[in-house]
Motif scaffolding. Structure first.
Motif, short mmCIF file in Angstrom:
data_model
loop_
_atom_site.label_atom_id
_atom_site.label_comp_id
_atom_site.label_asym_id
_atom_site.label_seq_id
_atom_site.Cartn_x
_atom_site.Cartn_y
_atom_site.Cartn_z
N ALA A 1 0.82 -1.21 0.00
CA ALA A 1 0.00 0.00 0.00
C ALA A 1 0.86 1.26 0.00
CB ALA A 1 -0.92 0.01 1.22
N GLY A 2 2.18 1.11 -0.05
CA GLY A 2 3.07 2.26 -0.16
C GLY A 2 3.72 2.72 1.13
N PHE A 3 3.55 1.96 2.22
CA PHE A 3 4.10 2.38 3.52
C PHE A 3 5.09 1.35 4.05
CE2 PHE A 3 -0.14 4.36 3.36
CZ PHE A 3 0.20 5.69 3.60
N LYS A 4 6.24 1.82 4.51
CA LYS A 4 7.18 0.95 5.19
C LYS A 4 7.14 1.24 6.69
CE LYS A 4 11.10 4.09 4.37
NZ LYS A 4 12.45 4.23 3.76
N ASN A 5 7.41 0.21 7.49
CA ASN A 5 7.37 0.33 8.95
C ASN A 5 6.03 0.91 9.42
OD1 ASN A 5 10.10 -0.52 9.05
ND2 ASN A 5 10.78 1.59 8.66
N ALA A 6 4.95 0.48 8.76
CA ALA A 6 3.63 1.04 9.06
C ALA A 6 3.05 0.47 10.34
CB ALA A 6 2.68 0.78 7.90
N ILE A 7 3.47 -0.74 10.72
CA ILE A 7 2.94 -1.38 11.92
C ILE A 7 4.08 -2.06 12.65
CG2 ILE A 7 2.33 -3.46 10.60
CD1 ILE A 7 -0.06 -3.80 12.53
N VAL A 8 4.06 -1.97 13.98
CA VAL A 8 5.17 -2.53 14.75
C VAL A 8 4.66 -2.99 16.11
CG1 VAL A 8 5.82 -0.26 15.68
CG2 VAL A 8 7.53 -2.10 15.60
N GLY A 9 5.20 -4.12 16.57
CA GLY A 9 4.93 -4.61 17.91
C GLY A 9 6.06 -4.21 18.83
N LYS A 10 5.74 -3.86 20.07
CA LYS A 10 6.74 -3.39 21.02
C LYS A 10 6.49 -3.98 22.41
CE LYS A 10 7.88 1.14 18.99
NZ LYS A 10 7.98 2.59 19.28
N VAL A 11 7.57 -4.12 23.16
CA VAL A 11 7.45 -4.45 24.57
C VAL A 11 6.95 -3.20 25.29
CG1 VAL A 11 8.72 -5.13 26.64
CG2 VAL A 11 9.31 -6.14 24.42
N ALA A 12 5.99 -3.37 26.19
CA ALA A 12 5.48 -2.23 26.93
C ALA A 12 6.57 -1.65 27.82
CB ALA A 12 4.29 -2.66 27.78
N PRO A 13 6.64 -0.32 27.92
CA PRO A 13 7.67 0.28 28.77
C PRO A 13 7.43 -0.02 30.24
CG PRO A 13 6.12 1.95 28.00
CD PRO A 13 5.78 0.68 27.27
N THR A 14 8.50 -0.10 31.00
CA THR A 14 8.39 -0.28 32.45
C THR A 14 8.04 1.06 33.09
OG1 THR A 14 10.72 0.23 32.84
CG2 THR A 14 10.16 -2.07 32.34
N PRO A 15 7.55 1.05 34.34
CA PRO A 15 7.27 2.32 35.03
C PRO A 15 8.49 3.22 35.11
CG PRO A 15 6.25 0.49 36.21
CD PRO A 15 7.11 -0.12 35.13
N GLU A 16 9.68 2.61 35.19
CA GLU A 16 10.90 3.42 35.24
C GLU A 16 11.17 4.08 33.90
OE1 GLU A 16 10.56 0.72 38.40
OE2 GLU A 16 10.71 0.21 36.25
N GLU A 17 10.83 3.40 32.81
CA GLU A 17 11.05 3.95 31.47
C GLU A 17 10.01 5.01 31.11
OE1 GLU A 17 13.05 -0.01 29.38
OE2 GLU A 17 10.87 0.22 29.45
N ASP A 18 8.75 4.80 31.52
CA ASP A 18 7.69 5.75 31.22
C ASP A 18 6.60 5.61 32.29
OD1 ASP A 18 5.71 7.39 30.26
OD2 ASP A 18 5.59 6.50 28.27
N SER A 19 6.62 6.50 33.25
CA SER A 19 5.68 6.41 34.37
C SER A 19 4.25 6.74 33.94
CB SER A 19 6.10 7.35 35.50
OG SER A 19 6.12 8.69 35.03
N THR A 20 4.06 7.34 32.76
CA THR A 20 2.72 7.72 32.30
C THR A 20 2.03 6.63 31.49
OG1 THR A 20 3.47 8.72 30.22
CG2 THR A 20 3.50 10.12 32.19
N TRP A 21 2.80 5.58 31.09
CA TRP A 21 2.22 4.54 30.23
C TRP A 21 1.25 3.69 31.04
CZ3 TRP A 21 1.33 -0.61 29.53
CH2 TRP A 21 1.01 -1.03 28.24
N SER A 22 0.09 3.39 30.45
CA SER A 22 -0.91 2.56 31.12
C SER A 22 -1.59 1.69 30.08
CB SER A 22 -1.94 3.43 31.85
OG SER A 22 -3.04 2.64 32.28
N LEU A 23 -1.89 0.46 30.46
CA LEU A 23 -2.56 -0.47 29.56
C LEU A 23 -3.97 0.01 29.23
CD1 LEU A 23 -2.08 -3.25 28.19
CD2 LEU A 23 -3.21 -4.30 30.16
N GLU A 24 -4.58 0.77 30.16
CA GLU A 24 -5.94 1.27 29.94
C GLU A 24 -5.98 2.59 29.18
OE1 GLU A 24 -5.14 0.32 33.30
OE2 GLU A 24 -5.85 -1.70 32.83
#
Length: 581
Positions: free
Chosen positions: A370-393
């Motif tokens: 469809a013309g896009f590279k790196n359009a979708i990516v899976g990642k490990v969720a950040p730890t609270p130390e890496e990003d205290s604002t990240w939440s699964l909800e």
């Protein structure tokens, strides 16, 4: 897998912002202000000269009496985001900018912690969606209250200049479902302060269980004295509200005359208040020859002698970066301005995380078509130390959610903008016991060709590959794709025993099929393990191209329709690209 929940609303673009800075005014109020303005002009003529009628009728509604300082103490906790959340002495206040009056928003409710022993089949787990509503805020005509309207878009015309617009609007007055007393305004008088404590912690369909889900789980009376607010977080485009709510559950009985005793149940519920894009994404109209989920609405203008049901496909907003637009037009691969990112639930057993990520990344090849590279990516969720604002909800993030369950399945729902079909986020449901289902299927279907399948406990590498296959299938649903049983039926049976054919094509033309594993292959065919699994096939790449290829010079869905139709006519000469239910 066997069941898929699709979280989607019948859709349509609404009427847009209501009124000026503090919301729409009633005609009665406008007349009152005009009268007051004329009196003021007469009283000041001798001192300030004559004023025009326009000067006296352009007044905004008078703000509610009082100021924030009269209600909020200096030490109160404030968090800025979409609007300011203030916590003070066990109460929660919202300071809402007037600029949000009339803006379209979406409220998405999920179970963040599920009640023990209260699940019903596939439902009742942490992560489950339990309700979704599109809303608008507006100030009451007298300026003393803030209203929340629950917006239905089923019959609203998209063309505000169309002949039927006013008639349809008059027959679709949106219900006011909640009101707040305005406690005061800020110094600039451009924001309203309301007490949102009961709204956050109470039991309403707007921020809790949809009635259908309550019936499914046998949820009865809400117990306010056994409920409490967990917390509220403010982010730039969303507000996350979490509360623990206790209910009385009355189990159903299959024994005539027996009435089970009521039981207590406590759920932790997360409500995401999401600001929808001010500039809606351009929709793409559904075509039954390509399998996408849809949002639908009735249009009164498109059929001159009747009505027309409009179906818009659900898809993510993938757009080239402005600086890459010309390269995209030339057919070069470019990265999207905002890629699709799936995080893996931190509660997931670590040994399966790489396989779940691989199932997400497998779709990159389809988006390249469809013309896009790196359009979708899976990642490990950040730890609270890496990003205290990240939440699964947090509604800004999509995730594969691990559910410790005996359910042998997985599901790929998504949340979409009801006005356009734009997919906003997804929480894939990954039930722990899907591994038993995979083990049973693969053992029965593939053990003749794969000696690794001839034991009760598979090696982690084999089970990981099977998990990857299911991950890819469920991600396909979150991209908007339905099950396709048509294209795979076109594969000649003898080709399923040909290693060269399988290397090039796989044994199924679509991972969205229920083709399972290649049980036609025999030991003497010497088919390697990787050729026994389903993988993203020709149809999947074609469907993503049809749904996600951008046409920058075609600025309406009607303008796109002719080009897309020609594509389908040309491509469906290849039976591997057929769609069938």
């Amino acid at each position: 897998m066997n069941k898929i929940w699709i979280v989607a609303l019948a859709a349509m673009i609404g009427t847009g912002p209501l009124g000026a800075a503090y919301g729409a005014e009633s005609s009665a109020k406008a007349k009152t202000e005009q009268t007051a303005g004329r009196k003021a002009v007469k009283a000041k003529k001798s001192k300030r000269g004559k004023k025009s009628a326009a000067d006296t009728t352009a007044k905004k509604p008078a703000p509610a009496k009082g100021s924030i300082e009269a209600v909020i103490k200096p030490g109160a906790k404030r968090t800025d985001g979409l609007f300011t959340v203030i916590e003070q002495e066990g109460k929660y206040y919202f300071l809402i900018p007037a600029s949000l009056m009339g803006r379209d928003m979406l409220v998405v409710n999920r179970i963040s912690k599920a009640a023990a022993d209260m699940r019903q089949g596939f439902f009742g787990y942490a992560g489950d969606p339990i309700g979704e509503n599109m809303i608008r805020l507006r100030q009451s005509p007298d300026g003393k209250k803030l209203f929340i309207e629950n917006v239905s878009t089923r019959e609203m015309p998209r063309d505000t200049a169309g002949d039927m617009y006013q008639a349809v609007v008059r027959s679709n007055m949106q219900p006011i479902v909640t009101s707040f007393e305005i406690k005061g305004t800020n110094k600039a008088k451009d924001s309203l302060l309301v007490d949102a404590t009961d709204f956050i912690g109470g039991d309403t369909e707007l921020t809790g269980f949809d009635n259908a889900y309550k019936l499914n789980l046998n949820i009865g009376g809400f117990q306010k004295d056994k409920s409490y607010i967990v917390g509220v977080k403010a982010f730039p485009e969303n507000i996350e509200m979490k509360s623990a709510r206790s209910y009385v559950i009355t189990p159903k009985s299959s024994f005539p005359g027996y009435k089970p005793s009521p039981m207590p149940a406590t759920y932790e519920i997360n409500s995401s208040l999401i600001l929808l894009p001010e500039t809606p994404m351009q929709p793409r109209y559904f075509d039954p020859r390509v399998g996408f989920f849809t949002n639908d609405y009735i249009d009164y203008d498109k059929n001159p002698q009747g009505i027309k049901d409009i179906r818009m496909i659900t898809r993510w907003r993938l757009e080239p970066k402005p600086e890459d637009m010309e390269a995209y037009k030339r057919g070069e691969l470019v990265e999207p301005a905002k890629p699709i990112v799936f995080y893996i639930d931190p509660a997931t057993p670590k040994k399966w995380v790489p396989y779940l990520i691989a199932g997400v990344n497998d779709w990159q090849a389809a988006f390249e078509q469809a013309g896009f590279k790196n359009a979708i990516v899976g990642k490990v969720a950040p730890t609270p130390e890496e990003d205290s604002t990240w939440s699964l909800e947090d509604a800004r993030y999509s995730a594969i959610v691990y559910m410790p369950s005996n359910v042998a399945n997985a599901m790929g729902p998504h949340v979409s903008d009801p006005r356009t079909g734009e997919i906003l986020e997804s929480h894939i449901h990954w039930y722990h016991n899907v591994m038993q289902l995979l083990r049973n299927w693969y053992m029965i279907q593939a053990a003749p060709s794969d000696t690794g399948a001839r034991k009760m406990v598979f090696d982690d590498a084999l089970m990981g590959d099977l998990i990857r296959f299911v991950s890819s299938h469920e991600v396909g649903h979150t991209l908007g794709l339905r099950h396709n049983y048509g294209s795979s039926a076109m594969t000649p049976v003898d080709s399923l025993r040909s290693a060269s054919f399988l290397e090039k094509n796989g044994h199924t033309a679509s991972i969205m099929d229920y083709a399972r594993f290649n049980y036609v292959a025999q030991p003497e065919d010497h088919i390697r393990r990787e050729l026994l699994y389903p993988r993203i096939g020709d149809y999947d790449k074609w469907a993503i191209e049809w749904g996600y290829r951008r046409f920058p010079d075609l600025t309406t869905p009607e303008a796109e329709a002719d080009t897309l139709n020609k594509w389908i006519i040309a491509r469906l000469q290849n039976p591997r690209l057929w769609f069938g239910t």
